[in-house]
Design an enzyme around this catalytic site. Structure first.
Site, PDB file in Angstrom:
ATOM      1  N   LYS A 288       0.835  -1.212   0.000  1.00  0.00           N
ATOM      2  CA  LYS A 288       0.000   0.000   0.000  1.00  0.00           C
ATOM      3  C   LYS A 288       0.870   1.264   0.000  1.00  0.00           C
ATOM      4  CE  LYS A 288      -3.176   2.940   0.519  1.00  0.00           C
ATOM      5  NZ  LYS A 288      -4.253   3.205  -0.411  1.00  0.00           N
TER       6      LYS A 288
ATOM      7  N   CYS B 180      -3.686  10.686   1.449  1.00  0.00           N
ATOM      8  CA  CYS B 180      -2.981   9.438   1.147  1.00  0.00           C
ATOM      9  C   CYS B 180      -1.577   9.706   0.619  1.00  0.00           C
ATOM     10  CB  CYS B 180      -3.775   8.652   0.121  1.00  0.00           C
ATOM     11  SG  CYS B 180      -5.513   8.593   0.545  1.00  0.00           S
TER      12      CYS B 180
HETATM   13  N1  SAJ Z   1      -2.083  14.958  -8.761  1.00  0.00           N
HETATM   14  C1  SAJ Z   1      -1.300  15.766  -9.554  1.00  0.00           C
HETATM   15  N2  SAJ Z   1      -0.965  15.305 -10.802  1.00  0.00           N
HETATM   16  C2  SAJ Z   1      -1.390  14.098 -11.272  1.00  0.00           C
HETATM   17  C3  SAJ Z   1      -2.183  13.285 -10.442  1.00  0.00           C
HETATM   18  C4  SAJ Z   1      -2.519  13.743  -9.183  1.00  0.00           C
HETATM   19  O1  SAJ Z   1      -0.891  16.858  -9.162  1.00  0.00           O
HETATM   20  O2  SAJ Z   1      -1.062  13.787 -12.417  1.00  0.00           O
HETATM   21  C5  SAJ Z   1      -2.440  15.410  -7.404  1.00  0.00           C
HETATM   22  C6  SAJ Z   1      -3.939  15.556  -7.183  1.00  0.00           C
HETATM   23  O3  SAJ Z   1      -4.410  16.798  -7.620  1.00  0.00           O
HETATM   24  C7  SAJ Z   1      -4.030  15.386  -5.682  1.00  0.00           C
HETATM   25  C8  SAJ Z   1      -2.937  14.365  -5.389  1.00  0.00           C
HETATM   26  O4  SAJ Z   1      -2.051  14.407  -6.492  1.00  0.00           O
HETATM   27  O5  SAJ Z   1      -3.720  16.590  -5.007  1.00  0.00           O
HETATM   28  C9  SAJ Z   1      -3.422  12.949  -5.199  1.00  0.00           C
HETATM   29  O6  SAJ Z   1      -4.460  12.639  -6.135  1.00  0.00           O
HETATM   30  P1  SAJ Z   1      -4.626  11.227  -6.838  1.00  0.00           P
HETATM   31  O7  SAJ Z   1      -5.842  11.304  -7.688  1.00  0.00           O
HETATM   32  O8  SAJ Z   1      -3.365  10.836  -7.489  1.00  0.00           O
HETATM   33  O9  SAJ Z   1      -4.795  10.211  -5.662  1.00  0.00           O
HETATM   34  P2  SAJ Z   1      -5.747  10.129  -4.362  1.00  0.00           P
HETATM   35  O10 SAJ Z   1      -4.997  10.695  -3.207  1.00  0.00           O
HETATM   36  O11 SAJ Z   1      -7.103  10.649  -4.631  1.00  0.00           O
HETATM   37  O12 SAJ Z   1      -5.859   8.530  -4.217  1.00  0.00           O
HETATM   38  C10 SAJ Z   1      -4.667   7.777  -4.085  1.00  0.00           C
HETATM   39  C11 SAJ Z   1      -4.748   6.596  -5.075  1.00  0.00           C
HETATM   40  N3  SAJ Z   1      -3.449   5.940  -5.134  1.00  0.00           N
HETATM   41  C12 SAJ Z   1      -2.824   5.688  -6.324  1.00  0.00           C
HETATM   42  O13 SAJ Z   1      -3.288   6.032  -7.385  1.00  0.00           O
HETATM   43  C13 SAJ Z   1      -1.539   4.941  -6.262  1.00  0.00           C
HETATM   44  C14 SAJ Z   1      -5.827   5.623  -4.623  1.00  0.00           C
HETATM   45  O14 SAJ Z   1      -5.839   4.461  -5.430  1.00  0.00           O
HETATM   46  C15 SAJ Z   1      -5.591   5.225  -3.159  1.00  0.00           C
HETATM   47  O15 SAJ Z   1      -6.579   4.331  -2.685  1.00  0.00           O
HETATM   48  C16 SAJ Z   1      -5.630   6.478  -2.325  1.00  0.00           C
HETATM   49  O16 SAJ Z   1      -4.560   7.324  -2.751  1.00  0.00           O
HETATM   50  C17 SAJ Z   1      -5.473   6.093  -0.868  1.00  0.00           C
HETATM   51  O17 SAJ Z   1      -6.489   6.115  -0.147  1.00  0.00           O
HETATM   52  O18 SAJ Z   1      -4.375   5.716  -0.450  1.00  0.00           O
END
Ligand code: SAJ
Length: 415
Positions: free
Chosen positions: A214, A268
């Site tokens: 995780k 996360c």
């Molecule tokens: N973000 C960027 N650029 C990107 C992608 C995301 O700046 O290209 C930013 C988003 O705006 C946000 C942050 O990163 O601020 C995180 O967003 P996210 O959509 O990447 O992820 P979370 O936090 O919503 O969910 C993540 C997911 N983990 C992965 O994709 C490896 C999800 O599957 C997990 O279950 C979740 O964390 C968790 O609960 O751990």
């Protein structure tokens, strides 16, 4: 799918616990959702929800009205207990597992031979073993699993949630699950529970490997976003459009660069990599650096806004979005929120207008320092427009309204 109907207690009715409880109830289990917050308990018992998540409201409404899901302040005797409580970090990035410990203490008196305890909260490696060890001290009358043995009254496993906010209800069913048992028997027991609603594969391992899996998933994403964010700084210095650059580089069949943004938020990805750094500080160099790059991005954006303010005629700034990412209401660890808070401190004479369609009042930290306004109105009144969250409603804003404004677009919406 397994058809056995169980009594299940889910401890923690947040972004993971409530969808999981509702999903378990929807496949016929008798579910009690436990939360320390009486207003969450009342809301769920009315068949309503306290968070924004697509398709969750109808499901909760249905399972509560069918009597399959009830909420309570205290756990009840059950066949299985799922712990889904927050695991934040302390000031020095040390993991804080006190909510997990409290949950274990709450369920301990309820345990009966045959019960299954599953930890879902993102946790430092070793936490599941610590939960088992704590339960041993609280219930010396029961036997607990030990590596290398098979029989025990209570089975204990770790099964991390991996669902993406905004797509939780489909990912809960479709994603593969990694299930780590203290012993293989524990993992098997947990698998038979998850197989009652998961269509993805349930893959078995030991608890420590599942905990590390995780953390690794989120550290991987953090590192990749960190790469994109670092590129955005480099491109700014070199006068190159980073969005175009990434689109060009991504035409290579083995390159897939993520999107730069105002920083990394949510509970996360901005948190979990620190659990690895804390456990292996000497070795986790890239992981730490990615965290620092991503945590530095809000400050870099603030400097851009301050620079624009020093050149602008007026001092009104429209900040579009406060959520940690698009189309969610969640402000936890939000870089957009951090940017507006720092701006309020560093540019006290500027007028800050905030547009955030997912909230109806400003968070406490911004009360008296910023004004909530609809996006169109905020843009109309502003000299500087800062795009912080790429909500769908913002993407469709009429661009002609931006003609005479200074634009700082952290998400590449108007690239
Ligand atoms: N973000 C960027 N650029 C990107 C992608 C995301 O700046 O290209 C930013 C988003 O705006 C946000 C942050 O990163 O601020 C995180 O967003 P996210 O959509 O990447 O992820 P979370 O936090 O919503 O969910 C993540 C997911 N983990 C992965 O994709 C490896 C999800 O599957 C997990 O279950 C979740 O964390 C968790 O609960 O751990």
């Amino acid at each position: 799918m397994n058809s056995e109907k169980l009594k299940i207690t889910v401890v923690g009715l947040g972004y993971i616990g409530l969808p999981t409880a509702a999903m378990l109830a929807s496949v016929g289990h008798d579910v009690v959702g436990v939360d320390v917050n009486p207003s969450v308990v009342d809301t769920v018992n009315r068949g309503e929800i306290h968070i924004v998540e697509r398709d969750l409201d109808q499901l909760v409404q249905a399972v509560v009205s069918q009597g399959k899901l009830r909420a309570s302040l205290t756990p009840e005797q059950s066949d299985a207990y799922i712990i889904a409580v927050p695991t934040p970090f302390k000031n020095d990035h040390e993991p804080d597992t006190s909510y997990v410990e409290s949950a274990a203490r709450a369920i301990a008196p309820m345990l009966q031979p045959g019960a299954l305890v599953i930890l879902e909260s993102t946790s430092p490696v070793g936490t599941t073993e610590q939960v088992a060890a704590l339960l041993v001290t609280l219930r010396p009358d029961l036997s607990f699993p030990k590596q290398g043995t098979t029989g025990a009254d209570i089975q204990v496993a770790y099964c991390p949630e991996r669902v993406l906010p905004g797509r939780i209800m489909t990912e809960l069913v479709d994603n593969d699950r990694v299930i780590g048992g203290i012993t293989p028997v524990c993992a098997e027991r947990a698998r038979s529970l998850y197989q009652t609603f998961v269509r993805g594969e349930c893959v078995l391992t030991d608890a420590r490997s599942a905990e590390m899996t995780k953390l690794t998933e989120n550290a991987f994403r953090d590192l990749n976003i960190g790469f994109a964010n670092e590129l955005s700084l480099i491109c700014d210095r070199l006068g190159i459009n980073v969005w175009e650059l990434i689109a060009l580089a991504n035409r290579h069949p083995r390159v897939n660069i993520l999107n730069p943004g105002p920083g990394v938020g949510g509970h996360c990805i901005a948190v979990d990599p620190w659990f690895i750094v804390h456990a292996a500080p000497e070795e986790a160099r890239l992981i730490r650096t990615a965290r620092q790059v991503n945590d530095g991005k809000p400050h870099w954006i603030v400097d851009k806004v301050l620079d624009a303010l020093s050149k602008a005629e007026g001092q009104t700034v429209a900040c579009l979005g406060l959520a940690f990412k698009a189309d969610v209401d969640d402000l936890r660890e939000s870089p957009a929120l951090a940017i507006v808070e720092i701006l309020a401190q560093r540019a006290p004479s500027a007028k800050l207008l905030v547009a955030e369609p997912f909230i109806d009042h400003l968070p406490r930290t911004l009360v008296g320092k910023a004004e909530l306004a609809p996006a169109e109105e905020a843009i109309e009144r502003a000299d500087i427009v800062v795009m912080l969250v790429d909500h769908k409603t913002f993407k469709s804003l009429d661009r002609s309204r931006l003609a005479d404004k200074t634009i700082i677009d952290t998400r590449g919406v108007w690239r």
